[in-house]
Write an enzyme that holds these catalytic residues in place. Structure first.
Site, PDB file in Angstrom:
ATOM      1  N   ARG A  81      39.241  38.660  43.297  1.00  0.00           N
ATOM      2  CA  ARG A  81      38.153  37.718  42.963  1.00  0.00           C
ATOM      3  C   ARG A  81      37.955  36.711  44.093  1.00  0.00           C
ATOM      4  O   ARG A  81      38.605  35.655  44.149  1.00  0.00           O
ATOM      5  CB  ARG A  81      38.451  36.989  41.654  1.00  0.00           C
ATOM      6  CG  ARG A  81      37.394  35.961  41.273  1.00  0.00           C
ATOM      7  CD  ARG A  81      36.086  36.569  40.893  1.00  0.00           C
ATOM      8  NE  ARG A  81      36.212  37.396  39.687  1.00  0.00           N
ATOM      9  CZ  ARG A  81      35.266  38.232  39.287  1.00  0.00           C
ATOM     10  NH1 ARG A  81      34.170  38.371  40.006  1.00  0.00           N
ATOM     11  NH2 ARG A  81      35.425  38.964  38.194  1.00  0.00           N
ATOM     12  N   HIS A 177      29.896  41.338  49.244  1.00  0.00           N
ATOM     13  CA  HIS A 177      29.713  40.411  48.109  1.00  0.00           C
ATOM     14  C   HIS A 177      30.406  39.069  48.409  1.00  0.00           C
ATOM     15  O   HIS A 177      31.419  38.730  47.778  1.00  0.00           O
ATOM     16  CB  HIS A 177      30.322  41.088  46.887  1.00  0.00           C
ATOM     17  CG  HIS A 177      30.024  40.446  45.553  1.00  0.00           C
ATOM     18  ND1 HIS A 177      30.419  39.169  45.230  1.00  0.00           N
ATOM     19  CD2 HIS A 177      29.400  40.927  44.445  1.00  0.00           C
ATOM     20  CE1 HIS A 177      30.043  38.887  43.990  1.00  0.00           C
ATOM     21  NE2 HIS A 177      29.419  39.928  43.499  1.00  0.00           N
ATOM     22  N   GLU A 280      25.144  37.268  48.802  1.00  0.00           N
ATOM     23  CA  GLU A 280      25.631  38.627  49.057  1.00  0.00           C
ATOM     24  C   GLU A 280      24.631  39.426  49.894  1.00  0.00           C
ATOM     25  O   GLU A 280      23.449  39.508  49.544  1.00  0.00           O
ATOM     26  CB  GLU A 280      25.885  39.335  47.725  1.00  0.00           C
ATOM     27  CG  GLU A 280      26.852  38.570  46.824  1.00  0.00           C
ATOM     28  CD  GLU A 280      26.684  38.912  45.375  1.00  0.00           C
ATOM     29  OE1 GLU A 280      26.342  40.084  45.066  1.00  0.00           O
ATOM     30  OE2 GLU A 280      26.894  38.030  44.520  1.00  0.00           O
TER      31      GLU A 280
HETATM   32  O1  TA6 Z   1      26.724  39.744  42.353  1.00  0.00           O
HETATM   33  C1  TA6 Z   1      26.480  39.239  41.084  1.00  0.00           C
HETATM   34  C2  TA6 Z   1      27.161  40.122  40.053  1.00  0.00           C
HETATM   35  O2  TA6 Z   1      26.519  41.367  39.950  1.00  0.00           O
HETATM   36  C3  TA6 Z   1      27.202  39.347  38.745  1.00  0.00           C
HETATM   37  O3  TA6 Z   1      26.384  39.961  37.776  1.00  0.00           O
HETATM   38  C4  TA6 Z   1      28.684  39.344  38.374  1.00  0.00           C
HETATM   39  O4  TA6 Z   1      28.988  40.422  37.540  1.00  0.00           O
HETATM   40  C5  TA6 Z   1      29.336  39.452  39.753  1.00  0.00           C
HETATM   41  O5  TA6 Z   1      28.523  40.394  40.445  1.00  0.00           O
HETATM   42  C6  TA6 Z   1      30.801  39.791  39.760  1.00  0.00           C
HETATM   43  O6  TA6 Z   1      30.997  41.110  39.327  1.00  0.00           O
HETATM   44  P1  TA6 Z   1      32.534  41.616  39.144  1.00  0.00           P
HETATM   45  O7  TA6 Z   1      32.436  43.055  38.765  1.00  0.00           O
HETATM   46  O8  TA6 Z   1      33.219  41.405  40.465  1.00  0.00           O
HETATM   47  O9  TA6 Z   1      33.128  40.716  38.091  1.00  0.00           O
END
Ligand code: TA6
Length: 310
Positions: A81, A177, A280
């Site tokens: 994360r 991301h 991102e």
């Molecule tokens: O980039 C935004 C997103 O698609 C949000 O909808 C949220 O789900 C985030 O990614 C994080 O996703 P993850 O699967 O890493 O919890």
């Protein structure tokens, strides 16, 4: 006689083969994961070999540029994360099968160190690779080779090189991301996406248009599409602007989970939404890359900091 090539994974073996002195060395990081530490005269960065995941980027004399949750889980099969997860070969939930991992599989696999070099005697570059295997093929029946190229100078360059090594074409999406540290979410404004169309993921995926620079006062989850724009993250608390350049990307995703979603995520502190956001570099929503056999695509971002908020 079958031969197996032993892939070095310990820091000791990797330093023997790929170490580059003080500019690039391998060590054990959190969760006992092997990481590479890159150093230039202007900054330091760390990269987890697991997941091909840039974890940190700290310009000299600056607060960290990247953000990682205090609750992050550093373990095989988990997405870390924070930092810069490699989202591939699809962005978001799988188009037709909810049992397949959201945001694809690249961020939950062990990558391999492919090469290291010093561009000049003080600018390190790390190349990591990921290729199709039985697991990836079970999730996405195509042959591919990814190479993640990380170069640290006075800026941080991250490039994902995608090659179709199979016999037929494939479509893919994806993203770098990137999670950014901010002083306080109320102190920041994102410039560069004004008048761009976006899909509001929180309002029935409606298409809207960004009328103003972006500020935050609630959960935000926008996929800006058909944009090649450079973004500027102006942070009045830190008195700095983070420049987010990109290449090979037609989408930019802007996300902050805010209170409720932060509380629902086990690997995200309840209050951490106040000091982070994501910008991102992506190909998401309607932006898809089609590669024919032998075809290549490069998705890249360059992060830099200037000590100004003008
Ligand atoms: O980039 C935004 C997103 O698609 C949000 O909808 C949220 O789900 C985030 O990614 C994080 O996703 P993850 O699967 O890493 O919890």
């Amino acid at each position: 006689m079958a031969t197996t090539t032993l892939i070095p994974t310990s820091p000791e073996a990797l330093n023997e083969l790929f170490g580059r002195g003080q500019q690039l060395a391998f060590e054990k990081g959190q969760g006992d994961l092997t990481i590479a530490r890159l150093a230039s005269p202007h900054a330091e960065a760390t990269v987890s070999i697991y997941a091909g995941h840039v974890l940190s980027y700290v310009p000299t004399g600056q607060p960290p540029v990247l953000w990682v949750s205090e609750q992050a889980i550093y373990a095989e099969g988990k997405a870390i994360r924070g930092g810069v997860p490699v989202i591939w070969p699809w962005f978001g939930p799988h188009a037709s099968n909810p049992d397949k991992p959201s945001h694809g599989f690249a961020r939950k696999q062990y990558w391999e160190v492919h090469a290291t070099r010093l561009i000049t005697n003080q600018i390190p570059q790390l190349r990591l690779t990921l290729q199709d295997d039985a697991l990836s093929y079970s999730l996405w029946p195509h042959c591919f080779r990814l190479e993640l190229v990380i170069t640290l100078s006075d800026v941080l360059d991250i490039d994902l090189e995608i090659v179709n090594t199979g016999k037929g074409p494939f479509d893919c999406g994806g993203a770098l991301h990137t999670y950014f540290t901010v002083s306080q979410i109320e102190n920041v404004t994102i410039h560069g996406l004004k008048c761009r169309p976006y899909i509001d993921q929180l309002d029935n995926h409606q298409t809207k248009y960004q009328q103003t620079p972006i500020t935050f006062n609630a959960e935000t989850d926008n996929i800006y599409f058909n944009t090649k724009d450079t973004c500027r993250l102006v942070d009045r608390g830190f008195g700095r602007t983070v420049i987010v350049e990109k290449r090979g990307s037609s989408s930019t995703v802007v996300w902050n989970p805010w209170i409720d979603k932060a509380q629902r995520m086990a690997d995200f502190g309840d209050e951490e939404y106040k000091t982070m956001l994501c910008i991102e570099t992506a190909n998401a929503g309607p932006d898809v890359i089609t590669l024919n056999p032998g075809g290549e695509h490069r998705l890249g971002t360059t992060l830099g900091v200037i000590n100004s908020i003008s």
